[in-house]
Write a protein that holds these residues in place. Structure first.
Motif, PDB file in Angstrom:
ATOM      1  N   ALA A 671       0.834  -1.211   0.000  1.00 14.32           N
ATOM      2  CA  ALA A 671       0.000   0.000   0.000  1.00 14.32           C
ATOM      3  C   ALA A 671       0.863   1.253   0.000  1.00 14.32           C
ATOM      4  CB  ALA A 671      -0.925  -0.014   1.223  1.00 14.32           C
ATOM      5  N   TRP A 672       1.927   1.231   0.793  1.00 17.16           N
ATOM      6  CA  TRP A 672       2.825   2.401   0.830  1.00 17.16           C
ATOM      7  C   TRP A 672       3.537   2.585  -0.503  1.00 17.16           C
ATOM      8  CZ3 TRP A 672       8.161   3.090   0.417  1.00 17.16           C
ATOM      9  CH2 TRP A 672       8.643   4.354   0.792  1.00 17.16           C
ATOM     10  N   LEU A 673       3.997   1.499  -1.103  1.00 17.23           N
ATOM     11  CA  LEU A 673       4.687   1.584  -2.392  1.00 17.23           C
ATOM     12  C   LEU A 673       3.758   2.137  -3.471  1.00 17.23           C
ATOM     13  CD1 LEU A 673       6.642  -1.821  -2.387  1.00 17.23           C
ATOM     14  CD2 LEU A 673       7.598   0.467  -2.065  1.00 17.23           C
ATOM     15  N   ARG A 710      16.093   3.868  -3.757  1.00 12.69           N
ATOM     16  CA  ARG A 710      14.675   3.537  -3.595  1.00 12.69           C
ATOM     17  C   ARG A 710      14.502   2.313  -2.678  1.00 12.69           C
ATOM     18  NH1 ARG A 710      14.245   7.936  -4.767  1.00 12.69           N
ATOM     19  NH2 ARG A 710      13.388   8.862  -6.659  1.00 12.69           N
ATOM     20  N   LEU A 711      15.393   1.363  -2.809  1.00  9.95           N
ATOM     21  CA  LEU A 711      15.339   0.186  -1.947  1.00  9.95           C
ATOM     22  C   LEU A 711      15.520   0.580  -0.487  1.00  9.95           C
ATOM     23  CD1 LEU A 711      15.294  -3.025  -2.028  1.00  9.95           C
ATOM     24  CD2 LEU A 711      17.763  -2.866  -1.797  1.00  9.95           C
ATOM     25  N   HIS A 712      16.463   1.496  -0.218  1.00  9.92           N
ATOM     26  CA  HIS A 712      16.707   1.916   1.154  1.00  9.92           C
ATOM     27  C   HIS A 712      15.529   2.711   1.717  1.00  9.92           C
ATOM     28  CE1 HIS A 712      20.761   0.463   0.624  1.00  9.92           C
ATOM     29  NE2 HIS A 712      21.009   0.728   1.891  1.00  9.92           N
ATOM     30  N   GLU A 713      14.889   3.513   0.880  1.00  2.69           N
ATOM     31  CA  GLU A 713      13.705   4.233   1.345  1.00  2.69           C
ATOM     32  C   GLU A 713      12.609   3.264   1.775  1.00  2.69           C
ATOM     33  OE1 GLU A 713      12.545   6.699  -1.870  1.00  2.69           O
ATOM     34  OE2 GLU A 713      14.280   8.041  -1.717  1.00  2.69           O
ATOM     35  N   ALA A 714      12.360   2.250   0.947  1.00  2.00           N
ATOM     36  CA  ALA A 714      11.330   1.265   1.269  1.00  2.00           C
ATOM     37  C   ALA A 714      11.714   0.459   2.508  1.00  2.00           C
ATOM     38  CB  ALA A 714      11.095   0.336   0.079  1.00  2.00           C
ATOM     39  N   GLY A 715      12.996   0.102   2.608  1.00  2.00           N
ATOM     40  CA  GLY A 715      13.446  -0.639   3.774  1.00  2.00           C
ATOM     41  C   GLY A 715      13.293   0.162   5.048  1.00  2.00           C
ATOM     42  N   ILE A 719      10.948  -0.858   8.265  1.00  2.00           N
ATOM     43  CA  ILE A 719      11.472  -0.976   9.632  1.00  2.00           C
ATOM     44  C   ILE A 719      10.663  -0.100  10.584  1.00  2.00           C
ATOM     45  CG2 ILE A 719      13.444  -0.328  11.089  1.00  2.00           C
ATOM     46  CD1 ILE A 719      15.263  -1.356   8.843  1.00  2.00           C
ATOM     47  N   GLY A 720      10.369   1.128  10.168  1.00  2.84           N
ATOM     48  CA  GLY A 720       9.555   2.010  11.004  1.00  2.84           C
ATOM     49  C   GLY A 720       8.183   1.432  11.286  1.00  2.84           C
ATOM     50  N   TRP A 721       7.574   0.830  10.264  1.00  2.00           N
ATOM     51  CA  TRP A 721       6.260   0.210  10.457  1.00  2.00           C
ATOM     52  C   TRP A 721       6.344  -0.945  11.448  1.00  2.00           C
ATOM     53  CZ3 TRP A 721       4.181  -4.627   9.791  1.00  2.00           C
ATOM     54  CH2 TRP A 721       2.791  -4.715   9.800  1.00  2.00           C
ATOM     55  N   LEU A 722       7.369  -1.787  11.312  1.00  2.00           N
ATOM     56  CA  LEU A 722       7.526  -2.932  12.212  1.00  2.00           C
ATOM     57  C   LEU A 722       7.779  -2.477  13.647  1.00  2.00           C
ATOM     58  CD1 LEU A 722       9.677  -5.169   9.852  1.00  2.00           C
ATOM     59  CD2 LEU A 722       7.477  -5.847  10.839  1.00  2.00           C
ATOM     60  N   GLU A 723       8.541  -1.411  13.812  1.00  2.00           N
ATOM     61  CA  GLU A 723       8.817  -0.921  15.163  1.00  2.00           C
ATOM     62  C   GLU A 723       7.567  -0.378  15.844  1.00  2.00           C
ATOM     63  OE1 GLU A 723      13.543   0.311  14.917  1.00  2.00           O
ATOM     64  OE2 GLU A 723      12.025   1.825  14.401  1.00  2.00           O
ATOM     65  N   GLN A 724       6.576   0.049  15.060  1.00  2.00           N
ATOM     66  CA  GLN A 724       5.333   0.566  15.626  1.00  2.00           C
ATOM     67  C   GLN A 724       4.247  -0.507  15.743  1.00  2.00           C
ATOM     68  OE1 GLN A 724       5.120   3.725  16.794  1.00  2.00           O
ATOM     69  NE2 GLN A 724       7.292   3.867  16.222  1.00  2.00           N
ATOM     70  N   CYS A 725       4.500  -1.674  15.159  1.00  2.00           N
ATOM     71  CA  CYS A 725       3.483  -2.728  15.112  1.00  2.00           C
ATOM     72  C   CYS A 725       3.553  -3.590  16.377  1.00  2.00           C
ATOM     73  CB  CYS A 725       3.694  -3.602  13.867  1.00  2.00           C
ATOM     74  SG  CYS A 725       2.521  -4.952  13.716  1.00  2.00           S
ATOM     75  N   ARG A 726       2.429  -3.694  17.089  1.00  2.00           N
ATOM     76  CA  ARG A 726       2.415  -4.457  18.337  1.00  2.00           C
ATOM     77  C   ARG A 726       2.685  -5.938  18.090  1.00  2.00           C
ATOM     78  NH1 ARG A 726      -1.977  -2.521  22.671  1.00  2.00           N
ATOM     79  NH2 ARG A 726      -0.964  -4.321  23.628  1.00  2.00           N
ATOM     80  N   GLU A 727       2.141  -6.476  16.985  1.00  2.00           N
ATOM     81  CA  GLU A 727       2.336  -7.897  16.693  1.00  2.00           C
ATOM     82  C   GLU A 727       3.802  -8.229  16.443  1.00  2.00           C
ATOM     83  OE1 GLU A 727       0.074  -5.999  15.448  1.00  2.00           O
ATOM     84  OE2 GLU A 727      -1.868  -6.907  15.924  1.00  2.00           O
ATOM     85  N   ALA A 728       4.583  -7.245  15.968  1.00  2.00           N
ATOM     86  CA  ALA A 728       5.988  -7.486  15.662  1.00  2.00           C
ATOM     87  C   ALA A 728       6.827  -7.711  16.916  1.00  2.00           C
ATOM     88  CB  ALA A 728       6.566  -6.309  14.865  1.00  2.00           C
ATOM     89  N   ARG A 729       6.277  -7.359  18.076  1.00  2.00           N
ATOM     90  CA  ARG A 729       7.028  -7.554  19.320  1.00  2.00           C
ATOM     91  C   ARG A 729       7.090  -9.020  19.714  1.00  2.00           C
ATOM     92  NH1 ARG A 729       3.985  -2.543  22.464  1.00  2.00           N
ATOM     93  NH2 ARG A 729       4.550  -0.942  20.919  1.00  2.00           N
ATOM     94  N   ARG A 730       6.218  -9.846  19.123  1.00  2.00           N
ATOM     95  CA  ARG A 730       6.209 -11.279  19.433  1.00  2.00           C
ATOM     96  C   ARG A 730       6.920 -12.098  18.359  1.00  2.00           C
ATOM     97  NH1 ARG A 730       0.936  -9.685  21.054  1.00  2.00           N
ATOM     98  NH2 ARG A 730       0.046 -10.321  19.060  1.00  2.00           N
ATOM     99  N   VAL A 731       7.491 -11.408  17.391  1.00  2.00           N
ATOM    100  CA  VAL A 731       8.183 -12.079  16.279  1.00  2.00           C
ATOM    101  C   VAL A 731       9.577 -11.472  16.132  1.00  2.00           C
ATOM    102  CG1 VAL A 731       8.169 -12.462  13.778  1.00  2.00           C
ATOM    103  CG2 VAL A 731       6.039 -12.612  15.076  1.00  2.00           C
ATOM    104  N   ARG A 732      10.574 -12.309  15.972  1.00  2.00           N
ATOM    105  CA  ARG A 732      11.928 -11.810  15.716  1.00  2.00           C
ATOM    106  C   ARG A 732      12.063 -11.506  14.229  1.00  2.00           C
ATOM    107  NH1 ARG A 732      16.371 -15.925  17.364  1.00  2.00           N
ATOM    108  NH2 ARG A 732      15.460 -15.511  19.420  1.00  2.00           N
ATOM    109  N   TRP A 733      12.543 -10.314  13.896  1.00  2.00           N
ATOM    110  CA  TRP A 733      12.665  -9.940  12.484  1.00  2.00           C
ATOM    111  C   TRP A 733      13.966  -9.177  12.245  1.00  2.00           C
ATOM    112  CZ3 TRP A 733      13.092  -4.713  11.765  1.00  2.00           C
ATOM    113  CH2 TRP A 733      12.592  -3.880  12.766  1.00  2.00           C
ATOM    114  N   SER A 734      14.418  -9.205  11.012  1.00  2.00           N
ATOM    115  CA  SER A 734      15.607  -8.438  10.620  1.00  2.00           C
ATOM    116  C   SER A 734      15.533  -8.165   9.125  1.00  2.00           C
ATOM    117  CB  SER A 734      16.892  -9.203  10.949  1.00  2.00           C
ATOM    118  OG  SER A 734      16.981 -10.386  10.174  1.00  2.00           O
TER     119      SER A 734
END
Length: 743
Positions: A671-673, A710-715, A719-734
């Motif tokens: 959606a953001w893209l 452009r890749l770095h902008e999307a990345g 990352i910002g979205w994941l840091e704000q997402c409550r569900e992401a706190r229960r999942v390890r991501w990188s």
């Protein structure tokens, strides 16, 4: 409301996954005042941690009442600005937290708060009175006279252990000190400024052939500026001698050289060759060192006392007082990419760092990565070629041996066994390469077909005989051998396939009079075991070496004239788009161990796909021809090096949790893209090639773009979205920028 105060606010980077600075109140400053790069000890939660000051300002968004003071400053002087730049660049490019990046780049003792000081040793020198004292003045104290004479022969001083080793006592040192003839100084363990250029070499350089001399001349032309170059030389063509003579020119100008090698196993032989050539200190930096040794080497480089630094990938973060050149040996090797935590690529950071310093960077390989080849073809890198071996023999070509429908013993078919027999009869050595340690890839029930599988991973357990057990090579789970099949109760359990242990056992039965050396991670766990085995091999007696890719990378085995690849198919047909490139590099590298001295070499490659067009191209025309075909395929498929990738990896103990977050992240990113009209493509999510590993479920989301920015902008947005997402706190991501593997 931001607070404002005349007191300085310190923005401190802490070893935390959070991607921000933490504000603290300043305390009484160190002698030079508060500056970026100073280490501090700061309260963080219920503990104190070591951080690095990044900003000094008068304002904070945190209310003054909530700001804590730092507990203490640790250094009088800041860490060097160019080292801080490298850490900032790394954190920004690889989308990683600055605090965690800085922590990774520091030696362990500095992360713990140890002073920025090297260990010292007591060194004794003559005073002016001692230098002018007549020889007969100590006639009544002959041992003191002998000690004084010894010190006179070493104007740079002699350490206390060296003196006592000669039979002198502390009492004699004290007597000469009391007479004002000698004095002691504390000197760093690594203490030897570069000698005059004419005394730089401990042994003369080798005579270069025409190709080597031409390459070195072009490198000399670029010594005073950023000059990226790819040294593309066949195995045994003398790339290391070019490195040595380039470093000689750099050190003669009073500057430093940083040399990166892919693995610890290559460090001892590289160190030995460099120390034999140069009179200046050559220090090593790798994970096998004790903490004190690592800090000593790091500080010697920082303070300019070590003109030559050799290390594995983490050595790219070594500060240099006077950088002159960076050399990356085996630049194609996957070991240069960190696969956990801060997922940086040491080769790419070497190029960025050289550009920042305005110095040359030299990437060397017999089988260059497609990324480096593409840059050489486009003119971004100088393309320097060495096409001839230093010996008179041409590199051995691969001979494909079809194994379909043929009996095997220890994984080897009869014609290959006969070739081994003939080689040994001629008094030469054989390298049997099998890139799988253990006795067999798995254990199977002959009655019902049960296979021994890991309970934590989607992988089979490997059968080991030394010790006798089943082990997972992905999660290190181990379990004893079952007495019977757990599925049907049958006692007819048999090993399937061949590993290094099984090959060793079979070859011992076939050639009982010949020493057999197995070299893999299991047989070289003891410190210096690897070098000890190689020393035995280099004696030159007829022998068989059975090894994994530990033996394929850069080792000089002059008495090996036959290389046998037991199973060339293991890595060729993996799902990863780099599989053919990496397998071809490994085959060419292991083939390069054959015929490096006065006798020609032969390479036999066992395969069930001897008619595969890419494998036959590699065998008939070599790696360069295959690389050109692979580059054309990558361009047509819009894959690296013609497109840039980032890989979001997600893992959790519950499959539903990781799948739900992966789908939610993909939907939000798409959606953001679309809103940004971005050229970035989002692919997935899909399960990882090994979906369940170490008891956790793994999924992936791929980002792809023609432009890196452009890749770095999307990345960054993801990352910002994941840091704000409550569900992401229960999942390890990188987020892995420029992933080298999809597993």
């Amino acid at each position: 409301m931001p607070t404002s105060s005349p007191a300085t606010i310190l923005g401190v980077a802490l070893p935390s996954p959070l991607r921000r600075l933490f504000d603290y109140r300043a305390i009484a400053p160190p002698p030079g005042g508060w500056r970026p790069g100073l280490r501090v000890r700061a309260p963080f939660g219920r503990r104190e941690v070591v951080g690095i000051v990044i900003e000094c300002r008068a304002h904070s968004e945190v209310p003054a009442s909530r700001l804590k003071p730092v507990a203490a400053w640790l250094d009088d002087t800041p860490l060097p600005a160019d080292w801080l730049w490298l850490c900032h660049f790394t954190a920004r490019y690889y989308q990683h937290g600055l605090g965690d990046t800085l922590s990774h780049a520091l030696p362990g003792l500095l992360r713990q708060g140890r002073p920025l000081e090297a260990r010292t040793r007591e060194t004794w020198r003559l005073t002016p009175d001692g230098q002018s004292l007549p020889a007969e003045a100590l006639a009544r104290a002959p041992r003191q006279a002998e000690l004084l004479a010894m010190l006179r022969q070493h104007p740079r001083g002699v350490t206390t252990p060296a003196i006592t080793a000669q039979g002198y006592a502390r009492a004699q040192l004290q007597a000469l000190t009391d007479k004002g003839l000698i004095h002691a100084e504390e000197q760093p363990l690594i203490e030897a400024p570069p000698p005059a250029p004419e005394r730089l070499l401990a042994e003369p350089a080798l005579t270069l052939n025409g190709e080597q001399a031409q390459v070195l001349g072009r490198l000399h032309d670029g010594l005073e500026r950023f000059t990226p170059a790819l040294l593309h030389g066949v195995t045994g063509s003398g790339k290391t001698e070019v490195y040595l003579q380039l470093i000689e020119a750099v050190v003669a100008k009073g500057r430093q050289a940083l040399v990166l090698v892919p693995e610890i196993g290559l460090t001892p032989q590289t160190l030995a060759r460099f120390r034999k050539r140069f009179r200046v200190p050559v220090v090593a930096l790798h994970s096998g060192l004790a903490d004190g040794e690592r800090l000593d080497a790091w500080l010697a480089a920082l303070q300019g006392r070590a003109p030559i630094v050799i290390g594995t990938r983490s050595a790219i973060f070594t500060p240099l007082a006077r950088p002159g050149v960076i050399i990356v040996d085996e630049e194609h090797d996957g070991s240069l990419k960190q696969q956990e935590g801060l997922r940086y690529h040491a080769r790419d950071l070497a190029v960025a760092r050289a550009h920042h310093h305005g110095i040359p960077v030299l990437l060397g390989s017999a089988t260059p990565s497609l990324e480096s080849l593409a840059k050489a073809h486009s003119g971004h890198y100088q393309h320097l070629r060495l096409t001839r071996r230093a010996s008179r023999h041409a590199p051995a070509r691969l001979e494909l041996i079809d194994t379909r429908g043929r009996p095997r013993r220890g994984g080897l078919i009869p014609p290959v066994i006969e070739a081994i027999r003939q080689t040994l009869a001629a008094g030469h050595q054989v390298l049997v390469f099998i890139n799988r340690r253990g006795f067999a890839p798995t254990l199977a029930c002959e009655t019902c077909g049960w296979l021994a599988e890991c309970r934590h991973c989607d992988a089979r357990l490997t059968l080991h005989r030394q010790p006798h057990l089943l082990a997972c090579h992905h999660c290190d789970h181990q379990q004893p051998l079952p007495e019977a099949c757990p599925q049907c109760g049958s006692a007819d359990l048999r090993p399937l396939g061949t590993g290094t242990e099984r090959s060793e056992e079979s070859l011992a039965g076939l050639f009982p009079e010949v020493p057999i050396y197995r070299i893999d991670r299991d047989s070289t766990r003891r410190k210096e075991a690897f070098e000890s085995l190689l020393s035995e091999v280099r004696r030159g007696d007829a022998a068989i070496l059975v090894g994994t890719q530990m033996l394929a990378k850069g080792h000089h085995l002059p008495h090996v004239t036959l290389v046998v690849v037991v199973n060339a198919d293991a890595g060729l047909y993996a799902s990863d788009f780099r599989a053919m490139e990496q397998s071809a590099q490994l085959l060419e590298q292991v083939a390069g161990r054959a015929g490096r001295a006065e006798h020609p070499g032969r390479v036999l490659v066992q395969t069930q796909h001897s008619d595969d067009p890419q494998l036959t191209l590699l065998a008939s025309r070599g790696y360069d021809a295959l690389a050109e075909r692979l580059l054309a395929e990558r361009r047509a498929a819009a894959l690296p090096p013609y497109r840039f990738l980032a890989l979001l990896r997600l893992e959790a103990p519950r499959e539903e949790a990781v799948q739900a977050l992966a789908e939610q992240a993909a939907e939000a990113l798409r959606a953001w893209l679309a809103d940004q009209a971005s050229e970035v493509h989002c692919l997935g999510p899909v399960p990882a090639p090994m979906e369940r590993r170490q008891g956790r479920y793994h999924m992936q989301l791929m980002l792809s773009a023609e432009r890196r920015s452009r890749l770095h902008e999307a990345g960054a947005w993801l990352i910002g979205w994941l840091e704000q997402c409550r569900e992401a706190r229960r999942v390890r991501w990188s987020l892995d920028i420029d992933p080298q593997t999809l597993s």
